[in-house]
Each structure stands twice: as structure tokens, then as C-alpha cells.
Design an enzyme around this catalytic site. Structure first.
Site, PDB file in Angstrom:
ATOM      1  N   PRO A   1       0.767  -1.130  -0.125  1.00  0.00           N
ATOM      2  CA  PRO A   1      -0.012   0.034   0.116  1.00  0.00           C
ATOM      3  C   PRO A   1       0.810   1.187   0.022  1.00  0.00           C
ATOM      4  O   PRO A   1       1.798   1.303   0.632  1.00  0.00           O
ATOM      5  CB  PRO A   1      -0.885  -0.040   1.305  1.00  0.00           C
ATOM      6  CG  PRO A   1      -0.720  -1.477   1.920  1.00  0.00           C
ATOM      7  CD  PRO A   1       0.604  -2.039   1.252  1.00  0.00           C
ATOM      8  N   GLU A   2       0.539   2.300  -0.790  1.00  0.00           N
ATOM      9  CA  GLU A   2       1.199   3.567  -0.976  1.00  0.00           C
ATOM     10  C   GLU A   2       0.428   4.594  -0.359  1.00  0.00           C
ATOM     11  O   GLU A   2      -0.952   4.318   0.269  1.00  0.00           O
ATOM     12  CB  GLU A   2       1.831   3.605  -2.465  1.00  0.00           C
ATOM     13  CG  GLU A   2       2.592   2.794  -3.026  1.00  0.00           C
ATOM     14  CD  GLU A   2       3.045   2.733  -4.343  1.00  0.00           C
ATOM     15  OE1 GLU A   2       3.200   4.000  -4.889  1.00  0.00           O
ATOM     16  OE2 GLU A   2       3.224   1.750  -5.032  1.00  0.00           O
TER      17      GLU A   2
ATOM     18  N   LYS B   1       3.326   6.812   4.620  1.00  0.00           N
ATOM     19  CA  LYS B   1       2.500   5.370   4.737  1.00  0.00           C
ATOM     20  C   LYS B   1       2.136   4.843   6.176  1.00  0.00           C
ATOM     21  O   LYS B   1       1.898   3.728   6.299  1.00  0.00           O
ATOM     22  CB  LYS B   1       3.251   4.195   4.089  1.00  0.00           C
ATOM     23  CG  LYS B   1       3.837   4.922   2.612  1.00  0.00           C
ATOM     24  CD  LYS B   1       4.535   3.736   1.930  1.00  0.00           C
ATOM     25  CE  LYS B   1       5.350   4.244   0.662  1.00  0.00           C
ATOM     26  NZ  LYS B   1       6.503   3.216   0.192  1.00  0.00           N
TER      27      LYS B   1
ATOM     28  N   HIS C   1      -5.645 -14.964   8.747  1.00  0.00           N
ATOM     29  CA  HIS C   1      -4.496 -14.070   8.917  1.00  0.00           C
ATOM     30  C   HIS C   1      -4.698 -13.001   9.910  1.00  0.00           C
ATOM     31  O   HIS C   1      -3.780 -12.110   9.933  1.00  0.00           O
ATOM     32  CB  HIS C   1      -3.846 -13.720   7.686  1.00  0.00           C
ATOM     33  CG  HIS C   1      -3.445 -14.789   6.617  1.00  0.00           C
ATOM     34  ND1 HIS C   1      -2.358 -15.511   7.019  1.00  0.00           N
ATOM     35  CD2 HIS C   1      -4.172 -15.337   5.655  1.00  0.00           C
ATOM     36  CE1 HIS C   1      -2.268 -16.653   6.163  1.00  0.00           C
ATOM     37  NE2 HIS C   1      -3.073 -16.279   5.348  1.00  0.00           N
TER      38      HIS C   1
ATOM     39  N   ARG D   1      13.533  -3.282  -7.616  1.00  0.00           N
ATOM     40  CA  ARG D   1      12.110  -3.228  -7.854  1.00  0.00           C
ATOM     41  C   ARG D   1      11.945  -3.437  -9.532  1.00  0.00           C
ATOM     42  O   ARG D   1      12.641  -2.844 -10.065  1.00  0.00           O
ATOM     43  CB  ARG D   1      11.625  -1.821  -7.447  1.00  0.00           C
ATOM     44  CG  ARG D   1      12.035  -1.540  -5.834  1.00  0.00           C
ATOM     45  CD  ARG D   1      11.378  -2.417  -4.841  1.00  0.00           C
ATOM     46  NE  ARG D   1       9.982  -2.481  -4.901  1.00  0.00           N
ATOM     47  CZ  ARG D   1       9.243  -1.800  -4.194  1.00  0.00           C
ATOM     48  NH1 ARG D   1       9.545  -0.879  -3.335  1.00  0.00           N
ATOM     49  NH2 ARG D   1       7.724  -1.747  -4.164  1.00  0.00           N
TER      50      ARG D   1
END
Ligand SMILES: [Zn+2]
Length: 274
Positions: free
Chosen positions: A2-3, A58, A92, A264
Site C-alpha cells: 500500500p502506498e 505510509k 491471517h 524493484r
């Protein structure tokens, strides 16, 4: 991962369901989630009222009425959801905040990389090193064009890697780095200090507007991100390069390529990104 737009979407969801609610009980199903002492965490959080949900880069900052803040970083796959009182933990689920109003706030994490840390409110920058050294938020007011250009000039790093470094500016990850570089027609490989001031201004504008646009669209679900209301974001349908390797560039029809840069995956167009 998530950004900024995804974390901001979580913040807005949590604000609706978690803020102004009293926490009756906390269940830690995976105590290693905590950076801080478990007993202290349970003692401070149980019985407290969530006053506000803030965000820095973030990081989510869950403010409690006892001068404590839960600093929460979702990392790869962390996810919050709001559940009915009788909902059993998911496979989870790592932490459950049971609210006096009957709802439960779940924190789930398939990869177990996300972390929570309890700090004194206002001490975030001191207590969490990466918050202390974090660059400005990408807004018109906080990310000035003078700062942005000068900071680019100081680095020989590839501009893609420079954008990912949270010390330069907050909130950008792999998805939006690729997107803003395509929007700005800049190659991800260009050294940061070789970007001229006109290009820097254009890149800055694209960063600010693209992140705002992504927030408006509820973020993207590229990494199975779902907001606390159970709704998915729509931003993944509006991406130009990320996840589109092998497809045609919308601008010139050139085939988008994917390379590895700063460990990346990086997708871009060799024709229009110079
Ligand atoms: Zn192109």
C-alpha cells in the site's frame, strides 16, 4: 505494498468506524506484530477511546484519549476491516480491537510484515526513526518546488530510486513512482541531478495531482487491498504503466518494457520517457 493513496483510503475508512469509539478489549493473535511491549500495549489500549486517525507518509497514527498513539505500518499486505460482533478471526487476523458499540476492528496480514508501535502522542518523530527523517507530504503546500528541485540536484541516484526514498518525499512506492514518471515523460533511469527545473516542476505537479487522483479513486487493489468498508479501490483501472508490461504505451503505441531498478520491477516506455 500500500502506498500513500491506499493508506489514506484506510485512514478515511477507519475514521468512519474506529474514531470516537471506545475499545473494550484487545486480542493479540500474533503478538510479534508489536514493536513495543505487549503488556504495556494492552494496558494502554484497553478501555481507551480513539480520538482521531492521522497519517504521515505510509504510517497510520491512531490517536487515543490517553496521550498514546498506535503507529501502524501495513508494509506488504496489512489490512484493516470492520466486522460484526460475532465474526470469528480470519486465517491471517493478527489483532482484534473489540469496540463497546459491538463492532470489531480486525488487523489482518498474510505476509506478517506489518508492525504496530505504541508511542506517546507527539513523540512519533523521535520514537520512529523513519518518521523523524521523512520528507514532506506530497501536497501543493508541503512539497515546494524549490525544495523539490534542490533535493533532486543533490542526488546522482536514478530518479525512480530517488522517488522511492521516503527521506526525499513521503508516500510514493513502486506503483506511483512508475506512473508519475510516465506522466512526466522522464525515464526512470535518469540520474536525479540531471533533471532540469522545468522537468522537476512538471514531475512535482504530476506527483501531487496523481496521488490526489488515486485517493479520489480509493487507491488501487493491485495487492489485494480492500478498505475497511469491504469496498475495493478503482485506481488499478486507471494506471498507465504499472502492471502493463508488454502492452502498448497509450501515447505512442510502443511496447512497455520492464526492468529491475533498485531491486524493484520498473515498467516504462523507452520511446516517450527520456
Ligand atoms: Zn510512450
Amino acid at each position: 505494498m500500500p502506498e500513500l493513496p491506499e493508506v489514506e483510503t484506510v485512514r478515511r475508512g477507519l475514521k468512519k468506524y474506529f474514531a470516537n469509539e471506545k475499545i473494550q478489549q484487545v486480542k493479540l493473535l500474533y503478538p510479534k506484530l508489536l514493536v513495543t511491549d505487549e503488556k504495556q500495549f494492552l494496558k494502554r489500549v484497553t478501555g481507551s477511546i480513539v480520538t482521531r486517525i492521522d497519517r504521515r507518509g505510509k504510517f497510520l497514527l491512531i490517536r487515543l484519549d490517553n496521550q498514546s498513539t498506535i503507529v501502524s505500518h501495513l508494509r506488504m499486505e496489512g489490512r484493516y476491516s470492520v466486522e460484526e460482533s460475532d465474526q470469528a478471526p480470519h486465517k491471517h487476523t493478527e489483532a482484534i480491537f473489540q469496540l463497546v458499540n459491538g463492532n470489531q476492528v480486525f488487523y489482518d496480514d498474510t505476509r506478517k510484515f506489518g508492525r504496530m508501535q505504541l508511542v506517546k502522542t507527539g513523540d512519533e518523530a523521535k520514537a520512529v526513526k523513519s518518521i523523524g527523517s521523512m520528507g514532506p507530504e506530497p501536497t501543493e503546500q508541503t512539497l515546494t518546488s524549490t525544495y523539490f528541485f534542490n533535493r533532486l540536484q543533490k542526488s546522482k541516484k536514478a530518479v525512480k530510486a530517488w522517488l522511492l526514498d521516503q527521506n526525499n518525499l513521503a508516500g510514493i512506492g513502486n506503483i506511483y513512482a512508475d506512473e508519475v514518471l510516465w506522466l512526466s515523460r522522464i525515464s526512470p533511469l535518469r540520474p536525479a541531478n540531471e533533471i532540469n527545473s522545468t522537468e522537476a516542476d512538471n514531475l512535482r505537479e504530476n506527483i501531487i495531482s496523481e496521488l490526489a487522483f488515486a485517493i479520489k479513486n480509493g487507491g488501487s487493489t493491485v495487492h489485494s487491498f480492500i478498505d475497511p468498508a469491504g469496498e475495493s479501490g478503482h485506481m488499478q483501472d486507471k494506471l498507465h504503466v504499472y502492471g502493463r508490461v508488454g502492452q502498448s504505451c497509450e501515447r505512442d503505441g510502443e511496447k512497455l518494457i520492464k526492468i529491475k531498478l533498485a531491486q524493484r520491477g520498473t515498467t516504462y516506455c523507452q520511446k516517450c520517457q527520456k
